[in-house]
Design a protein around this motif. Structure first.
Motif, PDB file in Angstrom:
ATOM      1  N   ASP A  83       0.853  -1.183   0.000  1.00  0.00           N
ATOM      2  CA  ASP A  83       0.000   0.000   0.000  1.00  0.00           C
ATOM      3  C   ASP A  83       0.892   1.236   0.000  1.00  0.00           C
ATOM      4  O   ASP A  83       1.966   1.231   0.610  1.00  0.00           O
ATOM      5  CB  ASP A  83      -0.923   0.039   1.208  1.00  0.00           C
ATOM      6  CG  ASP A  83      -2.032   1.064   1.027  1.00  0.00           C
ATOM      7  OD1 ASP A  83      -3.074   0.699   0.463  1.00  0.00           O
ATOM      8  OD2 ASP A  83      -1.850   2.231   1.426  1.00  0.00           O
ATOM      9  N   SER A  84       0.453   2.271  -0.688  1.00  0.00           N
ATOM     10  CA  SER A  84       1.256   3.491  -0.806  1.00  0.00           C
ATOM     11  C   SER A  84       0.437   4.724  -0.458  1.00  0.00           C
ATOM     12  O   SER A  84      -0.749   4.800  -0.785  1.00  0.00           O
ATOM     13  CB  SER A  84       1.798   3.637  -2.233  1.00  0.00           C
ATOM     14  OG  SER A  84       2.615   2.547  -2.583  1.00  0.00           O
ATOM     15  N   LEU A  85       1.103   5.665   0.179  1.00  0.00           N
ATOM     16  CA  LEU A  85       0.492   6.956   0.491  1.00  0.00           C
ATOM     17  C   LEU A  85       1.543   8.049   0.325  1.00  0.00           C
ATOM     18  O   LEU A  85       2.708   7.861   0.663  1.00  0.00           O
ATOM     19  CB  LEU A  85      -0.040   6.992   1.917  1.00  0.00           C
ATOM     20  CG  LEU A  85      -1.290   6.165   2.243  1.00  0.00           C
ATOM     21  CD1 LEU A  85      -1.512   6.124   3.742  1.00  0.00           C
ATOM     22  CD2 LEU A  85      -2.517   6.731   1.536  1.00  0.00           C
ATOM     23  N   GLN A 115       6.846  13.048   0.644  1.00  0.00           N
ATOM     24  CA  GLN A 115       7.382  11.717   0.949  1.00  0.00           C
ATOM     25  C   GLN A 115       6.386  10.663   0.471  1.00  0.00           C
ATOM     26  O   GLN A 115       5.201  10.728   0.820  1.00  0.00           O
ATOM     27  CB  GLN A 115       7.599  11.542   2.456  1.00  0.00           C
ATOM     28  CG  GLN A 115       8.510  12.574   3.087  1.00  0.00           C
ATOM     29  CD  GLN A 115       9.946  12.381   2.674  1.00  0.00           C
ATOM     30  OE1 GLN A 115      10.493  11.287   2.759  1.00  0.00           O
ATOM     31  NE2 GLN A 115      10.572  13.461   2.219  1.00  0.00           N
ATOM     32  N   LEU A 116       6.869   9.752  -0.339  1.00  0.00           N
ATOM     33  CA  LEU A 116       6.026   8.651  -0.798  1.00  0.00           C
ATOM     34  C   LEU A 116       6.401   7.405  -0.009  1.00  0.00           C
ATOM     35  O   LEU A 116       7.536   6.919  -0.106  1.00  0.00           O
ATOM     36  CB  LEU A 116       6.199   8.419  -2.306  1.00  0.00           C
ATOM     37  CG  LEU A 116       5.164   7.559  -3.049  1.00  0.00           C
ATOM     38  CD1 LEU A 116       5.189   6.093  -2.629  1.00  0.00           C
ATOM     39  CD2 LEU A 116       3.751   8.134  -2.900  1.00  0.00           C
ATOM     40  N   HIS A 117       5.464   6.910   0.785  1.00  0.00           N
ATOM     41  CA  HIS A 117       5.679   5.715   1.603  1.00  0.00           C
ATOM     42  C   HIS A 117       4.986   4.512   0.946  1.00  0.00           C
ATOM     43  O   HIS A 117       3.827   4.619   0.542  1.00  0.00           O
ATOM     44  CB  HIS A 117       5.101   5.887   3.005  1.00  0.00           C
ATOM     45  CG  HIS A 117       5.607   7.080   3.749  1.00  0.00           C
ATOM     46  ND1 HIS A 117       6.854   7.123   4.333  1.00  0.00           N
ATOM     47  CD2 HIS A 117       5.023   8.286   4.011  1.00  0.00           C
ATOM     48  CE1 HIS A 117       7.019   8.295   4.929  1.00  0.00           C
ATOM     49  NE2 HIS A 117       5.933   9.012   4.744  1.00  0.00           N
ATOM     50  N   ARG A 144       6.294 -11.027   7.275  1.00  0.00           N
ATOM     51  CA  ARG A 144       7.179  -9.906   7.567  1.00  0.00           C
ATOM     52  C   ARG A 144       6.634  -8.645   6.891  1.00  0.00           C
ATOM     53  O   ARG A 144       6.102  -8.708   5.784  1.00  0.00           O
ATOM     54  CB  ARG A 144       8.593 -10.172   7.033  1.00  0.00           C
ATOM     55  CG  ARG A 144       9.210 -11.505   7.467  1.00  0.00           C
ATOM     56  CD  ARG A 144       9.617 -11.512   8.916  1.00  0.00           C
ATOM     57  NE  ARG A 144      10.123 -12.810   9.326  1.00  0.00           N
ATOM     58  CZ  ARG A 144      11.426 -13.133   9.374  1.00  0.00           C
ATOM     59  NH1 ARG A 144      12.336 -12.227   9.025  1.00  0.00           N
ATOM     60  NH2 ARG A 144      11.813 -14.331   9.752  1.00  0.00           N
ATOM     61  N   SER A 145       6.786  -7.512   7.566  1.00  0.00           N
ATOM     62  CA  SER A 145       6.371  -6.227   7.004  1.00  0.00           C
ATOM     63  C   SER A 145       7.536  -5.246   7.026  1.00  0.00           C
ATOM     64  O   SER A 145       8.289  -5.200   8.002  1.00  0.00           O
ATOM     65  CB  SER A 145       5.187  -5.646   7.785  1.00  0.00           C
ATOM     66  OG  SER A 145       4.033  -6.447   7.641  1.00  0.00           O
ATOM     67  N   ARG A 146       7.643  -4.472   5.959  1.00  0.00           N
ATOM     68  CA  ARG A 146       8.687  -3.464   5.853  1.00  0.00           C
ATOM     69  C   ARG A 146       8.149  -2.260   5.083  1.00  0.00           C
ATOM     70  O   ARG A 146       7.236  -2.402   4.267  1.00  0.00           O
ATOM     71  CB  ARG A 146       9.926  -4.017   5.147  1.00  0.00           C
ATOM     72  CG  ARG A 146      10.724  -5.016   5.994  1.00  0.00           C
ATOM     73  CD  ARG A 146      11.884  -5.579   5.192  1.00  0.00           C
ATOM     74  NE  ARG A 146      12.825  -6.323   6.008  1.00  0.00           N
ATOM     75  CZ  ARG A 146      12.655  -7.574   6.399  1.00  0.00           C
ATOM     76  NH1 ARG A 146      11.576  -8.227   6.039  1.00  0.00           N
ATOM     77  NH2 ARG A 146      13.569  -8.183   7.152  1.00  0.00           N
ATOM     78  N   ARG A 147       8.762  -1.123   5.338  1.00  0.00           N
ATOM     79  CA  ARG A 147       8.354   0.097   4.650  1.00  0.00           C
ATOM     80  C   ARG A 147       9.545   0.685   3.908  1.00  0.00           C
ATOM     81  O   ARG A 147      10.684   0.578   4.356  1.00  0.00           O
ATOM     82  CB  ARG A 147       7.828   1.120   5.654  1.00  0.00           C
ATOM     83  CG  ARG A 147       7.340   2.411   5.016  1.00  0.00           C
ATOM     84  CD  ARG A 147       6.840   3.404   6.041  1.00  0.00           C
ATOM     85  NE  ARG A 147       7.909   4.004   6.829  1.00  0.00           N
ATOM     86  CZ  ARG A 147       8.095   3.821   8.120  1.00  0.00           C
ATOM     87  NH1 ARG A 147       7.285   3.021   8.799  1.00  0.00           N
ATOM     88  NH2 ARG A 147       9.087   4.417   8.754  1.00  0.00           N
ATOM     89  N   SER A 148       9.277   1.304   2.778  1.00  0.00           N
ATOM     90  CA  SER A 148      10.296   2.067   2.065  1.00  0.00           C
ATOM     91  C   SER A 148       9.730   3.452   1.765  1.00  0.00           C
ATOM     92  O   SER A 148       8.532   3.618   1.556  1.00  0.00           O
ATOM     93  CB  SER A 148      10.723   1.355   0.774  1.00  0.00           C
ATOM     94  OG  SER A 148       9.620   1.126  -0.065  1.00  0.00           O
ATOM     95  N   THR A 149      10.624   4.440   1.760  1.00  0.00           N
ATOM     96  CA  THR A 149      10.202   5.826   1.570  1.00  0.00           C
ATOM     97  C   THR A 149      11.108   6.515   0.558  1.00  0.00           C
ATOM     98  O   THR A 149      12.335   6.376   0.618  1.00  0.00           O
ATOM     99  CB  THR A 149      10.256   6.600   2.910  1.00  0.00           C
ATOM    100  OG1 THR A 149       9.361   5.989   3.845  1.00  0.00           O
ATOM    101  CG2 THR A 149       9.848   8.057   2.704  1.00  0.00           C
ATOM    102  N   THR A 150      10.504   7.223  -0.358  1.00  0.00           N
ATOM    103  CA  THR A 150      11.238   8.004  -1.354  1.00  0.00           C
ATOM    104  C   THR A 150      10.740   9.443  -1.327  1.00  0.00           C
ATOM    105  O   THR A 150       9.532   9.687  -1.287  1.00  0.00           O
ATOM    106  CB  THR A 150      11.052   7.405  -2.763  1.00  0.00           C
ATOM    107  OG1 THR A 150      11.678   6.123  -2.810  1.00  0.00           O
ATOM    108  CG2 THR A 150      11.662   8.294  -3.828  1.00  0.00           C
ATOM    109  N   SER A 151      11.663  10.384  -1.331  1.00  0.00           N
ATOM    110  CA  SER A 151      11.284  11.795  -1.390  1.00  0.00           C
ATOM    111  C   SER A 151      10.987  12.174  -2.838  1.00  0.00           C
ATOM    112  O   SER A 151      11.711  11.784  -3.758  1.00  0.00           O
ATOM    113  CB  SER A 151      12.417  12.674  -0.848  1.00  0.00           C
ATOM    114  OG  SER A 151      12.648  12.396   0.524  1.00  0.00           O
TER     115      SER A 151
END
Length: 225
Positions: A83-85, A115-117, A144-151
């Motif tokens: 999922d993305s926000l 910030q795109l999460h 397992r859950s993980r998050r990545s973030t891009t500016s």
């Protein structure tokens, strides 16, 4: 080959996996995202994790209750949910849904860093050996859950360009009212981070989760070029 289930109807997520040699089975979770968002009190990034977990668990429940025919011969299954926000000024910006919502979003984000999460949940299901050996049953082995973030530095389209973009209806259905792999790509000035995160599925993050659960990433490839 280990079959992969993508708990998403996102064409971008499917295309990312397909380009990486994985041909996923699509099972849409039908999770009520708005209900989860309304009850959530954490950060925007953590919300993407919560949403991806809800989607993964909904699809896992469907597989364990009644495995699809396409998975009947599998010993192990990998489920991937995402999922993305877009976060701006500490607030989540999801899918605007219509022209009015899109205009409202772009009024705030044009010319700004955001910030795109993307939250990722990866699960491994294994065939159950209990009970009737003729039945096809699976049970959750690991998750397992993980998050990545891009500016993301948003561009500033002219009023006419924005109206033309709105007319495509593309921004109605994507987080933050833009996507870099379509018409909206021309209105993104810069990225700082993994571009796949912006598309909704970071392959390095997913591979790390799969590897941490003891699987060999190339075993997920449906075709080896």
């Amino acid at each position: 080959m280990i079959p992969v289930v993508l708990a998403s109807q996102s064409p971008a997520r499917r295309q990312i996996l397909t380009a990486a040699g994985i041909d996923p089975l699509i099972i849409v979770s039908d999770v009520d995202e708005r209900a989860i968002e309304s009850d959530f009190s954490g950060t925007v990034g953590d919300l993407t994790i919560a949403l991806s977990q809800a989607k993964a668990r909904a699809v896992i429940d469907r597989i364990t209750a009644s495995p699809p025919e396409d998975l009947s011969s599998a010993e192990t299954i990998v489920v991937i949910a995402g999922d993305s926000l877009l976060e701006f000024d500490g607030r989540p910006i999801g899918k605007p849904g219509d022209a009015e919502g899109t205009r409202a979003v772009w009024t705030h984000i044009a010319g700004q860093w955001t910030q795109l999460h993307s939250g990722h949940t990866v699960a491994v299901l294994r065939r159950s050996r209990d009970g009737d050996t003729s039945a096809v049953d699976f049970e959750l082995s690991d998750l397992r859950s993980r998050r990545s973030t891009t500016s993301v530095l948003i561009g500033t389209p002219t009023p006419d360009e924005l109206e033309a973009y709105i007319a495509t209806e593309e921004p109605f259905h994507v987080a933050g009212a833009l996507t870099i792999d379509g018409y909206g790509g021309a209105f993104v000035d810069r990225l700082d981070g993994d571009h796949l995160t912006v598309l909704g599925l970071s392959l390095p993050v997913v591979r790390e989760a799969v590897t941490d659960m003891g699987l060999f990433w190339p075993d997920l490839w449906s075709s080896k070029r």
